[in-house]
Design a protein around this motif. Structure first.
Motif, PDB file in Angstrom:
ATOM      1  N   TYR A 156       4.060  -7.684  -0.794  1.00  0.00           N
ATOM      2  CA  TYR A 156       3.629  -7.509  -2.139  1.00  0.00           C
ATOM      3  C   TYR A 156       2.296  -6.510  -2.082  1.00  0.00           C
ATOM      4  O   TYR A 156       2.338  -5.554  -2.852  1.00  0.00           O
ATOM      5  CB  TYR A 156       3.298  -8.882  -2.778  1.00  0.00           C
ATOM      6  N   GLU A 211       3.612  -3.113  -0.651  1.00  0.00           N
ATOM      7  CA  GLU A 211       4.433  -2.156  -1.896  1.00  0.00           C
ATOM      8  C   GLU A 211       3.708  -2.068  -3.066  1.00  0.00           C
ATOM      9  O   GLU A 211       3.749  -0.889  -3.565  1.00  0.00           O
ATOM     10  CB  GLU A 211       5.377  -3.158  -2.202  1.00  0.00           C
ATOM     11  N   GLU A 212       2.987  -2.913  -3.707  1.00  0.00           N
ATOM     12  CA  GLU A 212       2.445  -2.816  -4.870  1.00  0.00           C
ATOM     13  C   GLU A 212       1.069  -1.776  -4.832  1.00  0.00           C
ATOM     14  O   GLU A 212       0.751  -1.279  -5.806  1.00  0.00           O
ATOM     15  CB  GLU A 212       1.941  -4.179  -5.533  1.00  0.00           C
ATOM     16  N   TYR A 213       0.166  -2.144  -3.865  1.00  0.00           N
ATOM     17  CA  TYR A 213      -1.073  -1.170  -3.836  1.00  0.00           C
ATOM     18  C   TYR A 213      -0.837  -0.087  -2.747  1.00  0.00           C
ATOM     19  O   TYR A 213      -2.039   0.395  -2.634  1.00  0.00           O
ATOM     20  CB  TYR A 213      -2.190  -2.252  -3.365  1.00  0.00           C
TER      21      TYR A 213
END
Length: 98
Positions: free
Chosen positions: A9, A12-14
């Protein structure tokens, strides 16, 4: 959420940069902002006694940098959020993942 799900997470997100800065603790993973390389998260394993738990088992935790007012709020709302282990307790929280 377990350690691997959290790791995916964050990446991918940051679009974070990660590294393992301590040879003595190869499982401790630091996540940095891609622009300024400052830390915003640290995933590690800590024994329960260091977290105020009544055991010596290792627990997966994440330390997250947080605005001081939000940090205090989260500590009061969620039972698995505590002042950060081994970090500045004003700006960091520890979350027990298990």
């Amino acid at each position: 959420m377990n350690r691997e799900e959290l790791r995916r997470y964050i990446m991918e997100e940051y679009h974070a940069e990660n590294d393992f800065p301590w040879l003595r603790y190869p499982e401790n993973e630091v996540f940095r902002h891609p622009g300024n390389r400052k830390w915003f998260a640290l995933i590690m394993e800590v024994t329960g006694d260091r977290l105020g738990l009544p055991d010596q088992e290792k627990h997966a935790v994440v330390n997250l940098k947080c605005d001081p007012q939000q940090a205090d709020f989260y500590r009061h709302v969620y039972r698995n959020v505590t002042p950060a282990y081994h970090m500045n307790k004003t700006h960091w929280n520890t979350i027990v993942l298990d």
